[in-house]
Scaffold this active site. Structure first.
Site, PDB file in Angstrom:
ATOM      1  N   SER A 120      16.504   5.618  -5.832  1.00  0.00           N
ATOM      2  CA  SER A 120      15.388   6.370  -5.283  1.00  0.00           C
ATOM      3  C   SER A 120      15.874   7.254  -4.135  1.00  0.00           C
ATOM      4  O   SER A 120      16.941   7.040  -3.585  1.00  0.00           O
ATOM      5  CB  SER A 120      14.296   5.415  -4.784  1.00  0.00           C
ATOM      6  OG  SER A 120      13.164   6.136  -4.342  1.00  0.00           O
ATOM      7  N   LYS A 170      12.627  -0.921  -9.448  1.00  0.00           N
ATOM      8  CA  LYS A 170      12.453   0.535  -9.442  1.00  0.00           C
ATOM      9  C   LYS A 170      11.205   0.946 -10.228  1.00  0.00           C
ATOM     10  O   LYS A 170      10.492   1.887  -9.845  1.00  0.00           O
ATOM     11  CB  LYS A 170      13.700   1.214 -10.025  1.00  0.00           C
ATOM     12  CG  LYS A 170      13.632   2.750 -10.063  1.00  0.00           C
ATOM     13  CD  LYS A 170      13.375   3.346  -8.680  1.00  0.00           C
ATOM     14  CE  LYS A 170      13.738   4.819  -8.564  1.00  0.00           C
ATOM     15  NZ  LYS A 170      13.120   5.694  -9.534  1.00  0.00           N
ATOM     16  N   HIS A 173       8.359   0.339  -7.966  1.00  0.00           N
ATOM     17  CA  HIS A 173       8.438   1.381  -6.930  1.00  0.00           C
ATOM     18  C   HIS A 173       7.787   2.666  -7.418  1.00  0.00           C
ATOM     19  O   HIS A 173       6.974   3.286  -6.718  1.00  0.00           O
ATOM     20  CB  HIS A 173       9.909   1.620  -6.581  1.00  0.00           C
ATOM     21  CG  HIS A 173      10.183   2.870  -5.805  1.00  0.00           C
ATOM     22  ND1 HIS A 173      10.227   4.123  -6.394  1.00  0.00           N
ATOM     23  CD2 HIS A 173      10.440   3.074  -4.491  1.00  0.00           C
ATOM     24  CE1 HIS A 173      10.486   5.031  -5.483  1.00  0.00           C
ATOM     25  NE2 HIS A 173      10.624   4.427  -4.321  1.00  0.00           N
ATOM     26  N   ASN A 174       8.121   3.081  -8.634  1.00  0.00           N
ATOM     27  CA  ASN A 174       7.584   4.336  -9.142  1.00  0.00           C
ATOM     28  C   ASN A 174       6.098   4.235  -9.453  1.00  0.00           C
ATOM     29  O   ASN A 174       5.363   5.217  -9.331  1.00  0.00           O
ATOM     30  CB  ASN A 174       8.371   4.776 -10.378  1.00  0.00           C
ATOM     31  CG  ASN A 174       9.702   5.397 -10.018  1.00  0.00           C
ATOM     32  OD1 ASN A 174      10.273   5.080  -8.977  1.00  0.00           O
ATOM     33  ND2 ASN A 174      10.216   6.264 -10.863  1.00  0.00           N
ATOM     34  N   GLU A 177       4.481   4.742  -6.246  1.00  0.00           N
ATOM     35  CA  GLU A 177       4.587   6.178  -5.950  1.00  0.00           C
ATOM     36  C   GLU A 177       3.480   6.961  -6.644  1.00  0.00           C
ATOM     37  O   GLU A 177       2.866   7.861  -6.048  1.00  0.00           O
ATOM     38  CB  GLU A 177       5.963   6.658  -6.409  1.00  0.00           C
ATOM     39  CG  GLU A 177       6.237   8.130  -6.319  1.00  0.00           C
ATOM     40  CD  GLU A 177       7.541   8.469  -7.020  1.00  0.00           C
ATOM     41  OE1 GLU A 177       7.492   9.202  -8.027  1.00  0.00           O
ATOM     42  OE2 GLU A 177       8.604   7.984  -6.574  1.00  0.00           O
ATOM     43  N   ARG A 268      -2.365  11.545 -14.851  1.00  0.00           N
ATOM     44  CA  ARG A 268      -1.228  12.366 -15.305  1.00  0.00           C
ATOM     45  C   ARG A 268      -1.495  12.871 -16.720  1.00  0.00           C
ATOM     46  O   ARG A 268      -1.220  14.030 -17.046  1.00  0.00           O
ATOM     47  CB  ARG A 268       0.062  11.559 -15.264  1.00  0.00           C
ATOM     48  CG  ARG A 268       0.541  11.146 -13.882  1.00  0.00           C
ATOM     49  CD  ARG A 268       1.175  12.301 -13.121  1.00  0.00           C
ATOM     50  NE  ARG A 268       1.688  11.839 -11.835  1.00  0.00           N
ATOM     51  CZ  ARG A 268       2.961  11.515 -11.614  1.00  0.00           C
ATOM     52  NH1 ARG A 268       3.849  11.599 -12.585  1.00  0.00           N
ATOM     53  NH2 ARG A 268       3.345  11.112 -10.419  1.00  0.00           N
TER      54      ARG A 268
END
Length: 297
Positions: A120, A170, A173-174, A177, A268
């Protein structure tokens, strides 16, 4: 330490320079224009995968920085038969964590070690100091720890556990985000359409001065809005790169409630067909931190 680097895209290219500051780097990419440019900048390059493997000292340490998916499997299919027992592969891309577990098992069949490393920090981090989340065998991580320390920000790397754990962390984490970006984008949309003639870049700058929601994404919000206050030059299309979808699917399988991430992912998808200011804000933020392409008007 000598490092082989495969993949010189938007993250791999600056990472090559980051690695080069402390290590002997030999890089490879199928794009000869990119490798030619890197060579001119003083970093060694290989003309083929086999040339890269031959040039590296044993035990080889090879960092893979290519897009997640079939390209990684194709690369391993070509690479693994050429490696020797004890060589180490590090997947620094955004691979799905269960796939990384399977790839580690495949590498083990060749007696090759495999670390999954969630990376990241965006393109700036790739050049100046990443945040690394590492999974794999503890003793293999220990061998590579000087490498991770040298290219990460202070305190910016963590051994997470067995194979897959780095990419699992990860992935989460995303997902976080996604939720943060969506909340910020909706907030700026509210500011823009709430009836006051507000200076949005100034608000973003203000919020970064000690407020509860200060941080890098807020800095990037100010930067994006300073470039184009109305975001008139881009379309409100924000692509989903995969990690949040994996997280939502995994959460559903494990019966874990993550509604904010799920709704952020759906937004999205909605942005592919609809255009609004919050969608433009998400697209602009993705471009600021990760160099992700925006669709211009």
């Amino acid at each position: 330490m000598q490092i082989g680097l495969i993949g010189l895209g938007k993250m791999g290219y600056p990472l090559a320079h980051n690695l080069h500051e402390s290590h002997d780097v030999i890089a490879f990419d199928k794009d000869t224009a990119i490798t030619g440019k890197l060579k001119q900048e003083g970093i060694s390059v290989a003309g083929s995968l086999q040339e890269l493997v031959t040039a590296l000292e044993k035990p080889r340490v090879i960092w893979i920085m290519v897009p997640a998916g079939k390209i990684v499997d194709s690369l391993l299919e070509l690479l693994l038969p050429s490696l020797d027992p004890g060589d180490i592969l590090i997947d620094g891309g955004n691979s799905q964590y269960q796939t990384s577990v399977n790839r580690a098992a495949l590498a083990s069949d060749y007696q090759v070690e495999y670390l999954d490393c969630g990376t990241s920090g965006g393109v700036d981090g790739a050049r100046n100091g990443i945040c690394a989340m590492i999974g794999g065998k503890a003793e293999v991580f220990a061998y590579c720890e000087p490498l991770f320390r040298s290219i990460s920000l202070p305190g910016g790397y963590l051994y997470c556990g067995p194979s897959g754990s780095g990419h699992f962390v990860k992935m989460v984490h995303n997902g976080i985000e996604y939720g943060m970006m969506q909340a910020m984008a909706e907030g700026f949309s509210m500011l823009r359409n709430g009836g006051y003639q507000l200076d949005l870049p100034a608000v973003a700058e203000l919020w970064n001065q000690g407020s509860v929601i200060r941080g890098w994404l807020m800095e990037l919000s100010a930067k994006a809005l300073q470039k184009d206050p109305g975001l008139e030059g881009i379309k409100g299309i924000a692509h989903a790169s995969g990690e949040a979808q994996w997280m939502v699917e995994d959460a559903m399988n494990k019966k874990i409630s993550i509604p904010v991430t799920a709704l952020s992912l759906l937004m999205r998808f909605q942005s592919q067909d609809a255009e609004n200011f919050s969608a433009k804000m998400v697209a602009a933020l993705r471009n600021e931190f990760g160099g992700h392409a925006v669709e211009k008007k």
